[in-house]
Design a protein around this motif. Structure first.
Motif, short mmCIF file in Angstrom:
data_model
loop_
_atom_site.label_atom_id
_atom_site.label_comp_id
_atom_site.label_asym_id
_atom_site.label_seq_id
_atom_site.Cartn_x
_atom_site.Cartn_y
_atom_site.Cartn_z
N LEU A 20 -22.17 -4.42 -19.90
CA LEU A 20 -23.15 -3.39 -20.25
C LEU A 20 -23.65 -3.57 -21.68
O LEU A 20 -24.83 -3.36 -21.96
CB LEU A 20 -22.55 -1.99 -20.08
CG LEU A 20 -23.50 -0.83 -20.40
CD1 LEU A 20 -24.72 -0.85 -19.50
CD2 LEU A 20 -22.78 0.51 -20.31
N ALA A 23 -26.20 -6.21 -21.57
CA ALA A 23 -27.41 -5.70 -20.93
C ALA A 23 -28.17 -4.77 -21.87
O ALA A 23 -29.42 -4.78 -21.89
CB ALA A 23 -27.05 -4.96 -19.64
N ALA A 24 -27.45 -3.97 -22.65
CA ALA A 24 -28.12 -3.10 -23.61
C ALA A 24 -28.84 -3.91 -24.68
O ALA A 24 -29.97 -3.60 -25.08
CB ALA A 24 -27.10 -2.15 -24.26
N HIS A 100 -16.38 5.06 -20.80
CA HIS A 100 -16.56 3.86 -19.97
C HIS A 100 -15.20 3.50 -19.39
O HIS A 100 -14.26 3.21 -20.11
CB HIS A 100 -17.10 2.71 -20.83
CG HIS A 100 -17.57 1.51 -20.05
ND1 HIS A 100 -16.77 0.84 -19.13
CD2 HIS A 100 -18.75 0.85 -20.05
CE1 HIS A 100 -17.45 -0.16 -18.61
NE2 HIS A 100 -18.65 -0.19 -19.15
N LEU A 127 -19.01 6.38 -17.23
CA LEU A 127 -19.48 5.17 -16.58
C LEU A 127 -18.31 4.62 -15.77
O LEU A 127 -17.31 4.17 -16.34
CB LEU A 127 -19.96 4.15 -17.61
CG LEU A 127 -21.19 4.59 -18.43
CD1 LEU A 127 -21.31 3.76 -19.69
CD2 LEU A 127 -22.46 4.50 -17.59
N LEU A 148 -21.37 2.17 -12.10
CA LEU A 148 -21.74 0.94 -12.80
C LEU A 148 -20.99 -0.20 -12.12
O LEU A 148 -19.76 -0.19 -12.05
CB LEU A 148 -21.35 1.03 -14.28
CG LEU A 148 -21.47 -0.24 -15.12
CD1 LEU A 148 -22.91 -0.75 -15.15
CD2 LEU A 148 -20.96 0.02 -16.54
N PRO A 322 -25.34 -3.63 -14.47
CA PRO A 322 -25.41 -3.31 -15.90
C PRO A 322 -26.83 -3.23 -16.42
O PRO A 322 -27.14 -2.37 -17.25
CB PRO A 322 -24.61 -4.46 -16.54
CG PRO A 322 -23.62 -4.85 -15.50
CD PRO A 322 -24.35 -4.72 -14.20
N VAL A 325 -28.31 0.15 -15.43
CA VAL A 325 -27.70 1.25 -16.18
C VAL A 325 -28.13 1.19 -17.64
O VAL A 325 -28.36 2.24 -18.28
CB VAL A 325 -26.17 1.22 -16.05
CG1 VAL A 325 -25.51 2.25 -16.96
CG2 VAL A 325 -25.77 1.49 -14.59
N ALA A 326 -28.28 0.00 -18.21
CA ALA A 326 -28.74 -0.12 -19.59
C ALA A 326 -30.11 0.51 -19.79
O ALA A 326 -30.38 1.12 -20.84
CB ALA A 326 -28.77 -1.59 -20.01
#
Length: 334
Positions: A20, A23-24, A100, A127, A148, A322, A325-326
């Motif tokens: 994640l 991905a963010a 998370h 998450l 996630l 991910p 969700v990001a």
């Protein structure tokens, strides 16, 4: 946005957050990662700006993170279940935060504070990377969960040469993780698996391979292997029941024999065994014959565990990625 991730400084707690976090970063957010130096190398290699808050080596408390929140002024803090100090520091600073998970909600009494019981930060969304059909029912029914998909992460490394030269024999992966395992238990498991006429790859982890004595025919031992790349190739996994290995095998649709050693592993093994997706051996049941018999059962082409784990793999594949969700992270800053 500027997003701060925080975890305990161990593979089992940091690696579940990395997909994640990457991905963010790829979604255009500025990502920083608070953790002890033991896990900085893979974080830095993925552009996640790791730093050690305060004088932290493993666990960080709210007081360790509060000055860093003033310095970085993040818009959002993503803190894993094992790091309640990060959750408390973020709340005190008025910064939105997300728990998370690293696996199934762990039971009380294993040395970690349950995130669902922390009075200062109750109500923050979770998450959740564990497939819902295997998750704790109370947690499912009472908490704000954002599903996630678990994505196995491992550092870049070549697969062992024997994997690139597969034979027609069953292919078994044996691991006792990064924090558990003894030479005696590995020797016992190797002796049992060697009787199956299989190709066995062993990740010895913290056990020096030279302490394992004579290695049986058909078995090769490595200190570490790139587990994320290996799991989709194997026919069965025999392991300690750590969350990372369990989730990786579930996602790959690979049947498992669990030999729990501590922490949350006994609870997870009980849940997977009850759901029919894995077999387990408890302390007092583990000998070479038992390891061989349970592994033989999960290798059977029409074994119940093999069919059940395929369903779980499909469930995991349907969970939000991910990347998806990001894209939602700004929703939690308002």
């Amino acid at each position: 946005m500027r997003v701060l991730f925080a975890s305990l400084a161990s593979v089992g707690h940091t690696y579940p957050l990395i997909p994640l976090a990457i991905a963010a970063r790829e979604a255009g957010h500025e990502v920083h990662f608070a953790a002890g130096e033991a896990v900085h190398a893979p974080l830095a290699a993925n552009g996640l700006r790791p730093f050690r808050p305060g004088d932290v080596f493993y666990e960080a408390y709210a007081e360790d993170l509060e000055p860093e929140l003033v310095r970085l002024r993040p818009d959002l803090v993503v803190h894993e279940w094992g790091m309640p100090g990060a959750a408390v520091a973020a709340r005190r600073a008025g910064i939105p935060g997300l728990w998370h998970g690293f696996g199934r909600l762990f039971p009380d009494g294993i040395g970690l504070e349950l995130p669902t019981r922390n009075a200062e930060v109750v109500g923050r969304p979770h998450l959740d990377i564990w497939p819902p059909s295997l998750q704790d029912e109370t947690f499912l029914g009472t908490e704000r969960r954002i599903e996630l998909r678990p994505v196995a992460f491992s550092t870049a490394a070549p697969l062992p040469p024997e994997v690139r030269h597969r034979t027609s024999r069953p292919f078994i992966y044996l691991s006792l993780g990064t924090a558990f395992g003894t030479p005696e238990l590995l020797r016992t498991a190797m002796a049992g698996l060697a009787t199956l006429g299989a190709q066995v790859v062993v990740a010895a982890g913290r056990v020096p391979p030279e302490k394992l004595g004579e290695i049986p025919d058909g078995v090769t031992v490595h200190r570490w292997v790139p587990q994320a790349e290996l799991l989709p190739l194997v026919d069965a996994v025999v392991h300690h029941g750590g969350s990372g290995t369990t989730l990786g095998a579930l996602a790959a649709g690979v049947p498992q024999v669990l030999i729990p050693q501590g922490a949350n592993q006994f609870a997870d093994a009980a849940a997977l065994s009850a759901a029919g997706v894995a077999l387990r051996l408890l302390p007092g049941e583990v000998d070479a014959d038992a390891v061989a018999e349970q592994t033989r059962r999960v290798l059977a082409p029409y074994g119940a565990q093999r069919d059940a784990v395929r369903d779980i793999a499909e469930e995991i594949a349907r969970m939000p990625s991910p990347a998806s969700v990001a894209k939602r992270l700004p929703e939690f800053v308002g």
